[in-house]
Structures are given as structure tokens and as C-alpha cells.
Design an enzyme around this catalytic site. Structure first.
Site, PDB file in Angstrom:
ATOM      1  N   SER A 251       0.849  -1.178   0.000  1.00 32.39           N
ATOM      2  CA  SER A 251       0.000   0.000   0.000  1.00 32.39           C
ATOM      3  C   SER A 251       0.890   1.235   0.000  1.00 32.39           C
ATOM      4  O   SER A 251       2.112   1.121  -0.003  1.00 32.39           O
ATOM      5  CB  SER A 251      -0.884   0.005   1.240  1.00 32.39           C
ATOM      6  OG  SER A 251      -0.070   0.280   2.371  1.00 32.39           O
ATOM      7  N   LYS A 252       0.236   2.368   0.038  1.00 33.44           N
ATOM      8  CA  LYS A 252       0.967   3.646  -0.019  1.00 33.44           C
ATOM      9  C   LYS A 252       2.088   3.722   1.020  1.00 33.44           C
ATOM     10  O   LYS A 252       3.101   4.339   0.789  1.00 33.44           O
ATOM     11  CB  LYS A 252      -0.008   4.803   0.222  1.00 33.44           C
ATOM     12  CG  LYS A 252      -0.578   5.364  -1.078  1.00 33.44           C
ATOM     13  CD  LYS A 252      -1.328   6.636  -0.826  1.00 33.44           C
ATOM     14  CE  LYS A 252      -2.733   6.321  -0.404  1.00 33.44           C
ATOM     15  NZ  LYS A 252      -3.635   7.385  -0.175  1.00 33.44           N
TER      16      LYS A 252
END
Ligand code: GLU
Length: 484
Positions: A251-252
Site C-alpha cells: 500500500s501507499k
């Protein structure tokens, strides 16, 4: 003939996981001489945007992943955007309702939510109660008279096993008892993904569905629809998730997750492809560097592993560096110019007039970079005229006794020469050695530090050539005055 598809929902940028799915589908099609189809699944009206669709298409084109049928290129099974296919879905919904395999449901969202909360309180998995399963025509009419717009739910049979013989995951078993009657058409008349995808894959004659593991839980619902409509089933291959280094879903937090971010940082499409394919697929030998053509030849789903792939940025950097160095220099120059322009070091006009100089710059620094935007930092030593020591160690190099004399001689050699070509610059060091007796480290290091502030760096002869006569003289003056 194999027919596969990439069916992104246009709700964001092209994610690296999506890009890998597209790539696996593409390679599978090319390897088997089949067709690769691009379909846009914009059933989620609230989240789908035209910009996202555009970004996804651009990302695929940047990779050089072309599709045989689908959005933009057309084909015999269009339209290739779900929202334009409502007229196609309708008869199938009707058929399921007529056969009692689906039914109208008038429960409000609040009612469903209350049931959900109730189930959660009891520690049960929420599941639709089936309240509208057996409404009589009369009851329905009453509810409709109230102006309630129904959804359509699929009637899930009781206690039936659903077995997926997944190409990647092997045998995966579900039971219908764990699945409540699910919505197939929302109250606005738009079918949901789980329904539309079955109709689309069937009509588009998809033979193998290759997609991310996150869809595995959708598959039993889709299988129920295939069965209810009497469609042949495609084969399924659910590819494992991509994890960050800490083994949680990428994810980010782990860094960039969009293809666009990698493109903008200066990763080459073929390098990213090479890296992505290794997230889940493993080649037969030790070699890991493959062109797209080679991958088309080698790729097979039986070498796609079940355990999750870990996204290792160091590996990507390593692979990208290899591609940067083996690409034709002209291409790397073209791709590097925008970074230097953005940094304010050069203008486009300058780049046009001084192509040879920029080429030398890129040749000099490309040995040392993993992605193109890194060239800015390396090249900064050419543009920042105030020489700054990179660290204490650099400062001590100039503290040596012979350095003052060395720099004076260097100044003299450069100042009194008309020439400043590569051959002359190579000879500078011979001449310096003759005049001062310094050699090796004690010759090269002070010169490098005096001109750039750094102890180590790219080829010094090139750096001197790139700086040019005037800058070299100015820097020696500056260093003598300020840094000795
Ligand atoms: N539209 C889905 C997504 O973007 C893909 C579904 C599928 O491949 O079946 O995740």
C-alpha cells in the site's frame, strides 16, 4: 484458442498489482497465440471516472501492452465498457427472475444494516435473511405502490459445495451456506460487478480468468451465476497478492503503488515489466533479465507460485539500472532532459543546441543511477558553482601539504592551453604528475574534491570536460580562496 482479458475498474490510477494482472494476461495470450481483451468495468458509478480510464489506458500503452480487442480498438463483442452494456445484461436478469433463480428485494438499506449489526453482535457472519425470497405478487405490488425501487437478488441454493480448480491455488472449496442471497442488480437498475463480469466473460468467450487473489471470494458467486444461466465455466487463475517488505499488503505506506509514479521517477517500462513479471512468476534458469518478447515466449501459468510476492524496491532499482545502461544512449538522453530542465539546470533550448554536451553528461552519470530522476542529484555538481564539501573527509583531503601547489599547477596548465578536449584533459594528469610528483590517490582526489567537493564520483576526466575551461578555472579560484 485462448481468450483472456484485463478488466480494470476505472476508479484510480493503474496500480502495480493491476499492471501485473494485465501483464500476466497479455503474456498468457501471446504465449498461446490467443487474444488479449481490455474491458472497462465501470459498474461502480460513484467511483468510476473518465480520467481514471484514460490513466489506465495510458499506463498499458506506456508498457507496450497492446490489446487485440476492447476499448478504443473495438472488436466483435463490444461495447467494451460495462455501463454501455446494460441492454445486454437485462435479458439475463429477466431470465433468472422468470426461472425463480433471482428475485426482487424491497428491504431498505437501514433494514439490511440493522440485520448486519444484529449478526455481528451474535458473532455470526452477516448474511441476507431472505425476507423477500418468497413474496407473493400481491405483496410485491403493495411495496411497489409505495414507490420502493427494488434490487434484484440471486437466490443462493442451500448447502451446495462450490469447487474452484484454480490454476494457481489448486482446489479451493466454498459452501453456499456461507453466502447470502446477493444483489445482482442495484435499485438504479445497474448490475453489480459480480453479475456483469459473468455475462461479459461468457459473451466475450473468455477461456481463462487471470486476476488478483482479492477476487477469489467473488468467484463462488460468479460460479453460481454461470451455473444458473447454463454457461460453460472459464478456467480460473488467482494470482497472489503483492506484499510490502513487512509482508503486509502493498500500500501507499510502502512507497509508490501506481505505475505513473514509477514512470515519473524515471523507471523504464521494460524494466518495470521485467520486475513485475518476477512478482509471482519464476523463470526456469537463473537468468532474470527478459525483454517483453522473451517473456511472451517463456511465460506460463504453471510457473506462477501460490505464495505471495514481496515487492523489493532494491531489486527493481537493480533491474532498472541494467536497462538504463543497456538502452541506446540517445533514448536515455531524451528521457533525462526533462529532469534536468525541471531542476532548473538547463532549458530545452540549451539541450537542443548542446546535444553532445548533454550526451556526455548522461553517459557520465548513467553508470551511477537506478532511475532517471536520480541524474539531477549527480549532475548537480556541474551546476552549483560554489563547491561544497560533501563531508568532513572531503575537507581533510584538501588539508594535505601538496594540495596548494597541485592546484596552482592545475590552474596554470588549464589557463595556458587553447585546447580543452578529452585528450588534453587526460594529459593534464600526466603533466601534473611530472610537475608535482603526486600520483594515484594524492593526485586525483584533491583535484576531484577541489572541483566538485566530492571524494568519489563519476569519471573525473568527463567531469572536467563537462565543466569546461572557464568553470574549472573559476572553481580552482573559489576553492583556493574559500576551502584550503
Ligand atoms: N474490475 C475488477 C477490478 O478492477 C477486475 C475483476 C476481474 O478481473 O474479474 O479489480
Amino acid at each position: 484458442m485462448e481468450r483472456v482479458r484485463f478488466a480494470p475498474s476505472p476508479t484510480g490510477h493503474l496500480h502495480i498489482g493491476g499492471a501485473r494482472t494485465a501483464l500476466f494476461n497479455y503474456l498468457y495470450a501471446k504465449h498461446s497465440g490467443g487474444k488479449f481483451i481490455l474491458r472497462i468495468e465501470d459498474t461502480d458509478l460513484n467511483r468510476s471516472t473518465a480520467e481514471s480510464e484514460k490513466a489506465i489506458i495510458e499506463g498499458l500503452k506506456w508498457f507496450g501492452i497492446n490489446w487485440d480487442e476492447g476499448i478504443e480498438v473495438g472488436g466483435p463483442h463490444g461495447p467494451y465498457r460495462s455501463t454501455e452494456r446494460n441492454f445486454i445484461y437485462e435479458p439475463f436478469v429477466k431470465k433468472l427472475i422468470e426461472e425463480g433463480k433471482a428475485y426482487y428485494c424491497y428491504c431498505s438499506e437501514e433494514e439490511i444494516e440493522a440485520e448486519r449489526q444484529e449478526a455481528l453482535k451474535k458473532g455470526e457472519t452477516p448474511k441476507y435473511s431472505g425476507r423477500c425470497r418468497n413474496l407473493t405478487d400481491e405483496e410485491r405490488k403493495k411495496l411497489e405502490a409505495k414507490g420502493i425501487k427494488p434490487v434484484v437478488r440471486f437466490r443462493v441454493p442451500d448447502n451446495e459445495p462450490i469447487i474452484i480448480d484454480d490454476i494457481v491455488r489448486g482446489r479451493v472449496e466454498f459452501n453456499t451456506n456461507d453466502i447470502g442471497d446477493f444483489i445482482i442488480v442495484k435499485s438504479d437498475g445497474i448490475p453489480v460487478y459480480n453479475f456483469a463480469v459473468v455475462i461479459d466473460d461468457h459473451l466475450m468467450e473468455i477461456t481463462t480468468v487471470i486476476r488478483g487473489e482479492e477476487h477469489l471470494s467473488n468467484t463462488p458467486r460468479q460460479i453460481l451465476i454461470y451455473k444458473a444461466l447454463g454457461f460453460d465455466m472459464p478456467k480460473f487463475a488467482h494470482v497472489s497478492l503483492i506484499l510490502g517488505k513487512d509482508r503486509t499488503k502493498m500500500s501507499k505506506r510502502h512507497g509508490s503503488t501506481w505505475v505513473e509514479q514509477y514512470r515519473d521517477a524515471g523507471y523504464l517500462p521494460e524494466a518495470l515489466i521485467n520486475f513485475l513479471v518476477l512478482l509471482g512468476w519464476s523463470p526456469e534458469g537463473d537468468e532474470e533479465i527478459f525483454s517483453l518478447e522473451e517473456l511472451c515466449e517463456k511465460f506460463s501459468l504453471d510457473r506462477v507460485v501460490k505464495n505471495p510476492a514481496v515487492f523489493d524496491i532494491d531489486k527493481l532499482n537493480h533491474i532498472n539500472g541494467i536497462y538504463i545502461r543497456k538502452s541506446p544512449i540517445d533514448r536515455i538522453v531524451d528521457l533525462s532532459i526533462p529532469y534536468l530542465v525541471n531542476a532548473g539546470y538547463i532549458t530545452d533550448e540549451f539541450a537542443k543546441r548542446n546535444r553532445d554536451w548533454i550526451t556526455l553528461l548522461v553517459l557520465t552519470f548513467r553508470e551511477r543511477i537506478s532511475y532517471l530522476s536520480e541524474i539531477v542529484e549527480h549532475a548537480s555538481i556541474l551546476f552549483n558553482d560554489e563547491v561544497k564539501f560533501e563531508d568532513e573527509e572531503a575537507a581533510t583531503v584538501l588539508k594535505q601539504d601538496h594540495v596548494g601547489r597541485l592546484l596552482d599547477e592545475l590552474y596554470d596548465i588549464v589557463k595556458t592551453s587553447d585546447k580543452f578536449d578529452n585528450e588534453f584533459i587526460q594529459n593534464i594528469f600526466k603533466e601534473l604528475k611530472n610537475r608535482t610528483g603526486a600520483k594515484g590517490k594524492s593526485l586525483f582526489m584533491p583535484v576531484r574534491v577541489a572541483l566538485t567537493g566530492q571524494i568519489h564520483g563519476a569519471e573525473l576526466v568527463n567531469i572536467i570536460e563537462l565543466l569546461g575551461k572557464d568553470k574549472v578555472l573559476k572553481r580552482i579560484e573559489y576553492t583556493k580562496k574559500n576551502l584550503l
